[in-house]
Design a protein around this motif. Structure first.
Motif, PDB file in Angstrom:
ATOM      1  N   GLU A 112     -13.817  -0.887  -8.501  1.00 29.03           N
ATOM      2  CA  GLU A 112     -14.964  -0.989  -9.416  1.00 29.03           C
ATOM      3  C   GLU A 112     -16.163  -0.147  -8.993  1.00 29.03           C
ATOM      4  N   ARG A 113     -16.527  -0.172  -7.688  1.00 26.35           N
ATOM      5  CA  ARG A 113     -17.787   0.452  -7.263  1.00 26.35           C
ATOM      6  C   ARG A 113     -17.614   1.800  -6.574  1.00 26.35           C
ATOM      7  N   GLY A 114     -16.487   2.046  -5.958  1.00 25.85           N
ATOM      8  CA  GLY A 114     -16.307   3.304  -5.246  1.00 25.85           C
ATOM      9  C   GLY A 114     -14.946   3.380  -4.590  1.00 25.85           C
ATOM     10  N   ARG A 115     -14.756   4.450  -3.779  1.00 22.80           N
ATOM     11  CA  ARG A 115     -13.488   4.634  -3.066  1.00 22.80           C
ATOM     12  C   ARG A 115     -13.750   5.282  -1.715  1.00 22.80           C
ATOM     13  N   CYS A 116     -12.833   5.093  -0.801  1.00 23.37           N
ATOM     14  CA  CYS A 116     -12.948   5.674   0.536  1.00 23.37           C
ATOM     15  C   CYS A 116     -12.264   7.037   0.523  1.00 23.37           C
ATOM     16  N   GLN A 117     -13.019   8.060   0.926  1.00 26.04           N
ATOM     17  CA  GLN A 117     -12.466   9.418   0.974  1.00 26.04           C
ATOM     18  C   GLN A 117     -12.954  10.093   2.239  1.00 26.04           C
ATOM     19  N   GLU A 118     -12.027  10.563   3.068  1.00 29.54           N
ATOM     20  CA  GLU A 118     -12.340  11.242   4.318  1.00 29.54           C
ATOM     21  C   GLU A 118     -13.350  10.446   5.158  1.00 29.54           C
ATOM     22  N   LYS A 119     -13.070   9.158   5.318  1.00 26.34           N
ATOM     23  CA  LYS A 119     -13.826   8.249   6.184  1.00 26.34           C
ATOM     24  C   LYS A 119     -15.240   7.953   5.693  1.00 26.34           C
ATOM     25  N   THR A 120     -15.494   8.151   4.403  1.00 24.67           N
ATOM     26  CA  THR A 120     -16.807   7.810   3.864  1.00 24.67           C
ATOM     27  C   THR A 120     -16.639   7.272   2.445  1.00 24.67           C
ATOM     28  N   CYS A 121     -17.588   6.429   2.038  1.00 25.61           N
ATOM     29  CA  CYS A 121     -17.540   5.873   0.697  1.00 25.61           C
ATOM     30  C   CYS A 121     -18.100   6.866  -0.314  1.00 25.61           C
ATOM     31  N   ILE A 122     -17.357   7.081  -1.381  1.00 21.77           N
ATOM     32  CA  ILE A 122     -17.808   7.879  -2.520  1.00 21.77           C
ATOM     33  C   ILE A 122     -18.042   6.863  -3.641  1.00 21.77           C
ATOM     34  N   CYS A 123     -19.320   6.678  -3.968  1.00 21.67           N
ATOM     35  CA  CYS A 123     -19.686   5.646  -4.934  1.00 21.67           C
ATOM     36  C   CYS A 123     -19.565   6.157  -6.363  1.00 21.67           C
ATOM     37  N   ARG A 124     -19.159   5.263  -7.260  1.00 20.98           N
ATOM     38  CA  ARG A 124     -19.112   5.577  -8.682  1.00 20.98           C
ATOM     39  C   ARG A 124     -20.531   5.567  -9.231  1.00 20.98           C
ATOM     40  N   ALA A 125     -20.724   6.158 -10.400  1.00 23.45           N
ATOM     41  CA  ALA A 125     -22.036   6.167 -11.051  1.00 23.45           C
ATOM     42  C   ALA A 125     -22.541   4.728 -11.173  1.00 23.45           C
ATOM     43  N   GLY A 126     -23.801   4.532 -10.807  1.00 24.13           N
ATOM     44  CA  GLY A 126     -24.416   3.215 -10.897  1.00 24.13           C
ATOM     45  C   GLY A 126     -24.396   2.428  -9.596  1.00 24.13           C
ATOM     46  N   TRP A 127     -23.760   2.988  -8.547  1.00 28.38           N
ATOM     47  CA  TRP A 127     -23.672   2.293  -7.260  1.00 28.38           C
ATOM     48  C   TRP A 127     -24.080   3.225  -6.126  1.00 28.38           C
ATOM     49  N   GLN A 128     -24.617   2.648  -5.049  1.00 27.75           N
ATOM     50  CA  GLN A 128     -25.039   3.417  -3.877  1.00 27.75           C
ATOM     51  C   GLN A 128     -24.952   2.533  -2.639  1.00 27.75           C
ATOM     52  N   GLY A 129     -25.274   3.114  -1.485  1.00 27.36           N
ATOM     53  CA  GLY A 129     -25.259   2.383  -0.220  1.00 27.36           C
ATOM     54  C   GLY A 129     -24.024   2.712   0.589  1.00 27.36           C
ATOM     55  N   PRO A 130     -24.011   2.272   1.848  1.00 26.37           N
ATOM     56  CA  PRO A 130     -22.898   2.628   2.733  1.00 26.37           C
ATOM     57  C   PRO A 130     -21.557   2.054   2.283  1.00 26.37           C
ATOM     58  N   ASP A 131     -21.564   0.982   1.461  1.00 30.90           N
ATOM     59  CA  ASP A 131     -20.319   0.385   0.979  1.00 30.90           C
ATOM     60  C   ASP A 131     -20.293   0.270  -0.543  1.00 30.90           C
ATOM     61  N   CYS A 132     -21.169   1.035  -1.217  1.00 29.68           N
ATOM     62  CA  CYS A 132     -21.261   1.055  -2.683  1.00 29.68           C
ATOM     63  C   CYS A 132     -21.577  -0.332  -3.256  1.00 29.68           C
ATOM     64  N   SER A 133     -22.378  -1.115  -2.545  1.00 31.86           N
ATOM     65  CA  SER A 133     -22.681  -2.476  -3.002  1.00 31.86           C
ATOM     66  C   SER A 133     -24.086  -2.631  -3.578  1.00 31.86           C
TER      67      SER A 133
END
Length: 185
Positions: free
Chosen positions: A49-70
């Protein structure tokens, strides 16, 4: 005997540095931190829903931010992000820091698991790099839990470190910042 923090949390190997002889954790693929206790992608970035893990970092979807897209956009709360620095002797507690002309000076502190302790470190906020200091800057007695002030004396900045009244020291140390950076070659 130097040992790795929390025995690398069972997620890495304890190693001895080549040049410093200090110990550090070499973490498994999906873990980081001094004790290999921090996953690269916290809470799997809220996938899907909020993002995905890519190359050891979170890539957040539109509308989400932060180290874990929360954290929603716009932010409805503050959040911390953790930076990793492998520089031995950097991790410390009860230190003081001041910023003067774009340089953050880190003075004193209690250092964990490092044998190459430097009481004074300087970080250039613009270039995001630690500066090489003249070795004479670290001749003062190590301290922690002290006070620190930045004061201008005769057009020079002076750092004044005052130890709390304990057995360690009741001395005031003044560091004149004019000439303590080594020239780069």
């Amino acid at each position: 005997v130097n040992t790795c923090p929390n025995n690398c949390s069972g997620r890495g190997e304890c190693r001895v540095g080549n040049t410093t002889a200090s110990v550090y954790c070499e973490c498994e693929a999906n873990w980081k931190g001094e004790a290999c206790d921090i996953p690269y992608c916290l809470d799997d970035c809220g996938y899907p829903e909020r993002g995905r893990c890519q190359e050891k970092t979170c890539i957040c979807r539109a509308g989400w931010q932060g180290p874990d897209c929360s954290v929603s956009v716009p932010a409805n709360s503050s959040f911390w992000s953790r930076e990793e620095y492998l520089d031995a002797g950097l991790a410390r507690a009860s230190h003081k820091a001041v910023v003067e002309q774009g340089i953050m000076w880190v003075i004193g502190g209690y250092v964990f698991n490092a044998s190459d302790y430097h009481m004074v470190k300087a970080y250039n906020l613009s270039s995001k790099a630690w500066l090489t200091l003249d070795p004479s800057v670290n001749t003062v007695t190590p301290r922690y839990g002290h006070s620190l002030a930045l004061h201008e004396v005769h057009e020079r900045m002076v750092f004044v470190a005052l130890s709390v009244p304990q057995k360690t020291s009741r001395k005031i140390s003044a560091l004149h910042s004019c000439c303590i950076m080594q020239a780069s070659v």
